[in-house]
Design a protein around this motif. Structure first.
Motif, PDB file in Angstrom:
ATOM      1  N   THR A   6       1.285  -2.825  10.055  1.00 56.06           N
ATOM      2  CA  THR A   6       1.577  -1.590   9.313  1.00 56.06           C
ATOM      3  C   THR A   6       2.564  -1.842   8.167  1.00 56.06           C
ATOM      4  O   THR A   6       2.415  -1.274   7.095  1.00 56.06           O
ATOM      5  N   ARG A  15       3.558  -2.004   2.424  1.00 56.57           N
ATOM      6  CA  ARG A  15       4.007  -2.759   1.231  1.00 56.57           C
ATOM      7  C   ARG A  15       2.918  -2.769   0.163  1.00 56.57           C
ATOM      8  O   ARG A  15       3.210  -2.725  -1.029  1.00 56.57           O
ATOM      9  N   ILE A  33      11.766   4.675   1.726  1.00 56.52           N
ATOM     10  CA  ILE A  33      11.930   4.650   3.187  1.00 56.52           C
ATOM     11  C   ILE A  33      12.098   3.212   3.680  1.00 56.52           C
ATOM     12  O   ILE A  33      13.009   2.900   4.452  1.00 56.52           O
ATOM     13  N   ILE A  34      11.224   2.323   3.196  1.00 55.96           N
ATOM     14  CA  ILE A  34      11.285   0.916   3.640  1.00 55.96           C
ATOM     15  C   ILE A  34      12.633   0.301   3.266  1.00 55.96           C
ATOM     16  O   ILE A  34      13.287  -0.348   4.083  1.00 55.96           O
ATOM     17  N   LYS A  37      14.289   2.774   7.250  1.00 56.50           N
ATOM     18  CA  LYS A  37      13.844   3.877   8.118  1.00 56.50           C
ATOM     19  C   LYS A  37      12.354   3.739   8.419  1.00 56.50           C
ATOM     20  O   LYS A  37      11.655   2.945   7.794  1.00 56.50           O
ATOM     21  N   LEU A  38      11.866   4.582   9.328  1.00 61.98           N
ATOM     22  CA  LEU A  38      10.435   4.553   9.636  1.00 61.98           C
ATOM     23  C   LEU A  38       9.673   5.588   8.808  1.00 61.98           C
ATOM     24  O   LEU A  38      10.172   6.691   8.578  1.00 61.98           O
ATOM     25  N   VAL A  39       8.485   5.224   8.408  1.00 66.94           N
ATOM     26  CA  VAL A  39       7.590   6.153   7.718  1.00 66.94           C
ATOM     27  C   VAL A  39       7.138   7.200   8.753  1.00 66.94           C
ATOM     28  O   VAL A  39       7.057   6.902   9.947  1.00 66.94           O
ATOM     29  N   THR A  61       1.481   7.341   9.215  1.00 70.19           N
ATOM     30  CA  THR A  61       1.305   6.022   9.850  1.00 70.19           C
ATOM     31  C   THR A  61       0.075   6.036  10.764  1.00 70.19           C
ATOM     32  O   THR A  61      -0.768   5.137  10.697  1.00 70.19           O
ATOM     33  N   TYR A  63       3.032  -1.779  15.101  1.00 68.11           N
ATOM     34  CA  TYR A  63       2.515  -0.458  15.486  1.00 68.11           C
ATOM     35  C   TYR A  63       1.997  -0.545  16.908  1.00 68.11           C
ATOM     36  O   TYR A  63       1.272  -1.508  17.210  1.00 68.11           O
ATOM     37  N   ARG A  66       5.411   2.044  16.997  1.00 68.62           N
ATOM     38  CA  ARG A  66       6.852   1.794  16.918  1.00 68.62           C
ATOM     39  C   ARG A  66       7.659   2.849  17.656  1.00 68.62           C
ATOM     40  O   ARG A  66       8.863   2.749  17.769  1.00 68.62           O
ATOM     41  N   ARG A  73      14.198 -15.423   5.814  1.00 66.88           N
ATOM     42  CA  ARG A  73      12.733 -15.297   5.768  1.00 66.88           C
ATOM     43  C   ARG A  73      12.198 -15.297   4.330  1.00 66.88           C
ATOM     44  O   ARG A  73      12.734 -14.629   3.460  1.00 66.88           O
ATOM     45  N   ARG A 126      17.470  -1.214  10.185  1.00 67.61           N
ATOM     46  CA  ARG A 126      16.186  -1.461  10.854  1.00 67.61           C
ATOM     47  C   ARG A 126      16.389  -1.751  12.340  1.00 67.61           C
ATOM     48  O   ARG A 126      15.616  -1.293  13.182  1.00 67.61           O
TER      49      ARG A 126
HETATM   50  P1  ADP Z   1       9.838  -5.637  10.472  1.00 67.19           P
HETATM   51  O1  ADP Z   1       9.153  -5.688  11.797  1.00 67.19           O
HETATM   52  O2  ADP Z   1      10.336  -6.975  10.024  1.00 67.19           O
HETATM   53  O3  ADP Z   1      10.847  -4.544  10.353  1.00 67.19           O
HETATM   54  P2  ADP Z   1       7.469  -4.536   9.130  1.00 67.19           P
HETATM   55  O4  ADP Z   1       6.781  -5.291   8.062  1.00 67.19           O
HETATM   56  O5  ADP Z   1       6.751  -4.364  10.423  1.00 67.19           O
HETATM   57  O6  ADP Z   1       8.849  -5.269   9.304  1.00 67.19           O
HETATM   58  O7  ADP Z   1       7.878  -3.086   8.607  1.00 67.19           O
HETATM   59  C1  ADP Z   1       8.530  -2.886   7.389  1.00 67.19           C
HETATM   60  C2  ADP Z   1       8.809  -1.417   7.212  1.00 67.19           C
HETATM   61  O8  ADP Z   1       7.567  -0.689   7.144  1.00 67.19           O
HETATM   62  C3  ADP Z   1       9.583  -0.754   8.342  1.00 67.19           C
HETATM   63  O9  ADP Z   1      10.990  -0.925   8.230  1.00 67.19           O
HETATM   64  C4  ADP Z   1       9.168   0.721   8.170  1.00 67.19           C
HETATM   65  O10 ADP Z   1       9.822   1.317   7.070  1.00 67.19           O
HETATM   66  C5  ADP Z   1       7.679   0.584   7.800  1.00 67.19           C
HETATM   67  N1  ADP Z   1       6.835   0.571   9.008  1.00 67.19           N
HETATM   68  C6  ADP Z   1       6.134  -0.473   9.496  1.00 67.19           C
HETATM   69  N2  ADP Z   1       5.468  -0.140  10.602  1.00 67.19           N
HETATM   70  C7  ADP Z   1       5.764   1.159  10.851  1.00 67.19           C
HETATM   71  C8  ADP Z   1       5.403   2.084  11.875  1.00 67.19           C
HETATM   72  N3  ADP Z   1       4.589   1.748  12.876  1.00 67.19           N
HETATM   73  N4  ADP Z   1       5.905   3.341  11.796  1.00 67.19           N
HETATM   74  C9  ADP Z   1       6.699   3.719  10.792  1.00 67.19           C
HETATM   75  N5  ADP Z   1       7.100   2.899   9.799  1.00 67.19           N
HETATM   76  C10 ADP Z   1       6.639   1.622   9.816  1.00 67.19           C
END
Ligand code: ADP
Length: 206
Positions: free
Chosen positions: A31, A36, A52-53, A57-59, A64, A85, A87, A121, A165
């Motif tokens: 996700t 991205r 948000i990213i 924070k979470l979307v 999602t 996902y 999350r 990373r 995060r």
């Molecule tokens: P990581 O696991 O390193 O935090 P990810 O690439 O999985 O990175 O996620 C990057 C960002 O994308 C998260 O910090 C969040 O903002 C968003 N995101 C990813 N997956 C979800 C999800 N399942 N629900 C909500 N937001 C998400």
């Protein structure tokens, strides 16, 4: 089969999912990567998600869940690995309605290691291969081993965003783990590196 990877940011979900995709042809649904991609568009939604990213924070769940369902539903005949996902418990319950999960691996890594992993990373913007300037250097400095593109650092891989995060992760993870523990297909994983890959391959009988 459907394999679900749980774990904090930097716990190795992407590395394992990339491995299953490259070596065994799994459909890798990440996700974070989908979001991205959206941020590269020129739209109000792209701006919103970027904010948000970068705030760690979470979307929101509605967006999602919709994104996951539309990407997953056409690939359900393949082996699938879910990376990032669900999350939270709401996302897990939503997924449960249309997708049976065969294996849940919860990657448990100490916080100090996670921070060093995320700070170091680097990723290939083309094939998404993951490197680390401390632990997993590419053969040619700052270039991908596979397609030789210049590696990038994610905008949200900063010290400040990592803290946020990790907080988000801690806030939502416990009920999620309880949900899958109750279903009986949950396995906590504490190994790293080659041993981790071998353990997963053994469980999946690959
Ligand atoms: P990581 O696991 O390193 O935090 P990810 O690439 O999985 O990175 O996620 C990057 C960002 O994308 C998260 O910090 C969040 O903002 C968003 N995101 C990813 N997956 C979800 C999800 N399942 N629900 C909500 N937001 C998400």
């Amino acid at each position: 089969m459907v394999v679900l990877l749980l774990g904090a940011p930097g716990s190795g979900k992407g590395t394992i999912a990339n491995y299953l995709e490259k070596e065994y042809g799994f459909f890798h649904l990440a996700t974070g990567q989908l979001f991205r991609q959206i941020t590269k568009q020129n739209s109000p939604l792209a701006q919103k998600i970027k904010k948000i990213i970068n705030a760690g924070k979470l979307v929101n769940d509605a967006l999602t869940n919709k994104l996951v369902k539309s990407n997953l539903i056409k690939k359900m005949k393949k082996n699938v690995v879910l990376d990032g996902y669900p999350r939270n418990i709401e996302q897990a319950k939503y997924l449960n309605k249309f997708c049976k999960i065969d294996y849940v691996f919860d990657l448990c890594v100490k916080e100090n290691i996670i921070i060093k992993r995320i700070i170091g990373r680097r990723i290939c913007p083309v094939c998404q291969a993951i490197y680390n300037i401390y632990y997993k250097k590419p053969q040619e400095k700052n270039h991908c081993n596979f397609d030789h593109h210049i590696l990038i650092k994610r905008d949200d891989d900063t010290k400040q965003t990592i803290k946020q995060r990790l907080q988000e992760y801690k806030k939502f993870n416990h009920p999620l783990v309880a949900f899958y523990q109750q279903k009986g297909n949950y396995k906590k994983i504490t190994l790293t590196g080659k041993k981790l890959i071998n353990q997963i391959k053994k469980i999946l009988k690959l």
